[in-house]
Design a protein around this motif. Structure first.
Motif, short mmCIF file in Angstrom:
data_model
loop_
_atom_site.label_atom_id
_atom_site.label_comp_id
_atom_site.label_asym_id
_atom_site.label_seq_id
_atom_site.Cartn_x
_atom_site.Cartn_y
_atom_site.Cartn_z
N LEU A 24 0.86 -1.18 0.00
CA LEU A 24 0.00 0.00 0.00
C LEU A 24 0.90 1.23 0.00
CD1 LEU A 24 -3.10 0.67 0.28
CD2 LEU A 24 -2.65 0.96 2.72
N ALA A 25 0.64 2.17 -0.92
CA ALA A 25 1.37 3.44 -0.97
C ALA A 25 0.41 4.54 -0.54
CB ALA A 25 1.88 3.71 -2.38
N THR A 26 0.78 5.28 0.50
CA THR A 26 -0.09 6.31 1.06
C THR A 26 0.63 7.66 1.09
OG1 THR A 26 0.63 5.71 3.30
CG2 THR A 26 -1.39 4.69 2.48
N GLY A 27 -0.16 8.72 1.24
CA GLY A 27 0.41 10.06 1.28
C GLY A 27 0.94 10.53 -0.06
N CYS A 28 0.41 9.98 -1.15
CA CYS A 28 0.84 10.36 -2.50
C CYS A 28 0.05 11.60 -2.92
CB CYS A 28 0.59 9.23 -3.48
SG CYS A 28 1.28 7.64 -2.97
N LYS A 29 0.76 12.68 -3.25
CA LYS A 29 0.08 13.92 -3.60
C LYS A 29 0.59 14.47 -4.92
CE LYS A 29 -0.91 15.20 1.18
NZ LYS A 29 -0.77 16.23 2.23
N ALA A 30 -0.34 15.05 -5.67
CA ALA A 30 0.01 15.65 -6.96
C ALA A 30 -0.89 16.84 -7.23
CB ALA A 30 -0.13 14.62 -8.08
N TRP A 31 -0.33 17.87 -7.85
CA TRP A 31 -1.15 19.00 -8.29
C TRP A 31 -1.63 18.69 -9.70
CZ3 TRP A 31 -1.77 22.53 -12.14
CH2 TRP A 31 -2.62 23.62 -11.86
N GLN A 32 -2.95 18.83 -9.92
CA GLN A 32 -3.51 18.44 -11.21
C GLN A 32 -4.41 19.54 -11.77
OE1 GLN A 32 -5.32 14.57 -10.37
NE2 GLN A 32 -3.33 13.59 -10.69
N PRO A 33 -4.24 19.87 -13.06
CA PRO A 33 -5.09 20.88 -13.70
C PRO A 33 -6.54 20.44 -13.83
CG PRO A 33 -3.06 20.56 -14.94
CD PRO A 33 -3.16 19.43 -13.96
N LYS A 34 -6.74 19.12 -14.13
CA LYS A 34 -8.11 18.59 -14.29
C LYS A 34 -8.10 17.15 -13.79
CE LYS A 34 -11.89 18.08 -17.63
NZ LYS A 34 -12.85 18.88 -16.84
N SER A 35 -8.34 16.99 -12.51
CA SER A 35 -8.19 15.68 -11.87
C SER A 35 -9.30 14.70 -12.21
CB SER A 35 -8.12 15.85 -10.35
OG SER A 35 -9.31 16.46 -9.86
N SER A 36 -10.45 15.22 -12.67
CA SER A 36 -11.58 14.34 -13.00
C SER A 36 -12.51 15.08 -13.94
CB SER A 36 -12.36 13.96 -11.73
OG SER A 36 -13.12 15.06 -11.26
N VAL A 37 -13.53 14.38 -14.38
CA VAL A 37 -14.50 14.98 -15.29
C VAL A 37 -15.24 16.13 -14.61
CG1 VAL A 37 -16.41 13.44 -14.67
CG2 VAL A 37 -16.30 14.42 -16.98
N HIS A 38 -15.24 16.18 -13.27
CA HIS A 38 -15.96 17.22 -12.53
C HIS A 38 -15.06 18.36 -12.05
CE1 HIS A 38 -19.75 15.07 -12.46
NE2 HIS A 38 -19.08 13.98 -12.14
N ALA A 39 -13.77 18.28 -12.32
CA ALA A 39 -12.85 19.30 -11.83
C ALA A 39 -13.16 20.66 -12.45
CB ALA A 39 -11.42 18.89 -12.12
N GLN A 40 -13.16 21.71 -11.63
CA GLN A 40 -13.42 23.06 -12.11
C GLN A 40 -12.16 23.90 -12.20
OE1 GLN A 40 -16.56 24.14 -9.22
NE2 GLN A 40 -17.98 24.08 -10.94
N GLY A 41 -11.05 23.31 -11.81
CA GLY A 41 -9.79 24.03 -11.85
C GLY A 41 -8.70 23.17 -11.24
N GLY A 42 -7.49 23.68 -11.24
CA GLY A 42 -6.37 22.93 -10.68
C GLY A 42 -6.50 22.74 -9.18
N ALA A 43 -5.97 21.63 -8.70
CA ALA A 43 -6.05 21.35 -7.27
C ALA A 43 -5.04 20.28 -6.88
CB ALA A 43 -7.46 20.87 -6.90
N GLU A 44 -4.71 20.26 -5.60
CA GLU A 44 -3.88 19.17 -5.09
C GLU A 44 -4.78 17.96 -4.83
OE1 GLU A 44 -1.98 18.92 -0.99
OE2 GLU A 44 -0.23 19.28 -2.27
N VAL A 45 -4.33 16.81 -5.27
CA VAL A 45 -5.09 15.58 -5.14
C VAL A 45 -4.27 14.57 -4.35
CG1 VAL A 45 -6.26 13.71 -6.38
CG2 VAL A 45 -6.20 16.03 -7.35
N GLU A 46 -4.93 13.88 -3.43
CA GLU A 46 -4.23 12.85 -2.66
C GLU A 46 -4.63 11.47 -3.18
OE1 GLU A 46 -3.44 11.34 1.93
OE2 GLU A 46 -4.32 13.31 1.53
N TYR A 47 -3.63 10.65 -3.43
CA TYR A 47 -3.82 9.30 -3.94
C TYR A 47 -3.40 8.28 -2.89
CZ TYR A 47 -4.20 10.74 -8.91
OH TYR A 47 -4.58 11.27 -10.12
N THR A 48 -4.08 7.14 -2.93
CA THR A 48 -3.62 5.94 -2.24
C THR A 48 -3.60 4.83 -3.27
OG1 THR A 48 -4.57 6.59 -0.12
CG2 THR A 48 -4.10 4.25 -0.42
N TYR A 49 -2.49 4.10 -3.34
CA TYR A 49 -2.36 3.00 -4.30
C TYR A 49 -2.24 1.68 -3.56
CZ TYR A 49 -1.11 6.40 -7.98
OH TYR A 49 -1.11 7.43 -8.89
#
Length: 333
Positions: A191-216
């Protein structure tokens, strides 16, 4: 070879109706069909009589009928009818080769060999979000990819390519840095936790750039699951979150068939809208995956295949170690 002891996805459940279907798994050609009760059956796509493909036949009275001579087989593979000999009662030795099959996550899964060996799971990989009623499930794919299954999993786990392969979507060159994250071993993988990335369009509902936290999570050789939670202010949908499972059928050591299963709290968008976003992202990945050399994921210590690594590749390093420890060799070098 331990891969035949694991469960692998081979087809969408909805695609298997009245007619038999031919699929390929681990370089073996299989036939899928449904018996009279609608239960999925699987076996070698070869009639034991004269070697014709059973997938060319049909299902009649809940039995698989060979197109060549009309021999019929029940769900266990037993020959139950030889039309050329109406009074003949086929003995138990007259049977087709079969394997286990079941349906889960909207897919048909097959295990070529029964029993467990060296940690092989008795059930298909776990996708925990499947059991959350507040999350809607949508399948995407299949994608036929000229890349090994391990290469595709490793790409799914990789965040450093976001700003380049998925520029203006999942990443930006100005935000290419990958902050430190944690990788922990689990009973079924890691399990990989605490994974963070800044994304311009993280999903179909994104309205702008944002930091997104991932767990793999990796809990099977050719499966990975990510959970994605963007900054709430960047998404039009309240409490938005999504979990995405990557399910891969290893067709040959260097070719694969890929599905994604989405689980998200969006019950308004059409399936096609959600699938289109995922299609865009994977269509950006696919040409890069198909360009990689060697085609098979290098996991040995031989200098001829060794690849450089950095601290940003912790998940990839954990995945390669996981494959080595479990003796997974199909699609690796």
């Amino acid at each position: 070879m331990l891969e035949p002891f694991y469960w692998h996805p081979v087809a969408l459940s909805a695609d298997l109706a009245d007619a038999p279907q031919s699929v390929q798994l681990l370089e073996q050609r299989l036939v899928l069909w449904r018996d009279g009760a609608g239960v999925v059956r699987a076996g070698a796509d070869r009639c034991p009589h004269r070697g014709a493909r059973l997938s060319l036949g049909c299902v009649r009275d809940g039995q698989l009928e060979c197109r060549y001579h009309g021999w019929r087989f029940d769900g266990s593979g037993q020959v139950v009818c030889v039309p050329a000999l109406p009074g003949f009662a086929p003995p138990p030795t007259h049977r087709a080769s079969t394997c286990e099959a079941l349906e889960r996550y909207g897919l048909i899964w097959v295990r070529l060999r029964r029993g467990e060996a060296s940690g092989a799971e008795a059930d298909p990989p776990v996708f925990a979000a499947e059991h959350e009623p507040r999350l809607r499930k949508v399948n995407c794919g299949p994608y036929d990819v000229a890349a090994s299954a391990p290469r595709i999993v490793e790409n799914f786990l990789d965040m450093a390519h976001f700003g380049y392969v998925h520029e203006h979507w999942l990443g930006a060159r100005a935000h290419a840095a990958v902050p430190a994250y944690q990788v922990d071993t689990t009973a079924t993988g890691f399990l990989a936790t605490g994974c963070k990335a800044w994304q311009p369009k993280s999903s179909v509902h994104a309205q702008g750039g944002a930091e997104v936290e991932y767990t793999y999570e990796v809990n099977a050789p050719y499966t990975a699951v990510l959970t994605k939670v963007p900054d709430a202010a960047s998404v039009a949908l309240a409490d938005f979150r999504e979990s995405i499972a990557l399910f891969i059928c290893p067709v040959t050591p260097e070719t694969s068939r890929v599905w994604f299963r989405l689980a998200m709290n969006d019950f308004d968008s059409p399936d096609a809208t959600l699938q289109a976003f995922q299609h865009t992202i994977f269509s950006q990945d696919q040409p890069v995956l198909e360009s990689q050399e060697p085609k098979r994921l290098p996991i040995s210590d031989e200098a001829s295949v060794r690849e450089l690594a950095s601290a940003a590749d912790r998940s990839a390093s954990a995945y390669r170690r996981y494959l080595r420890e479990r003796g997974i060799r199909f699609g690796t070098c």
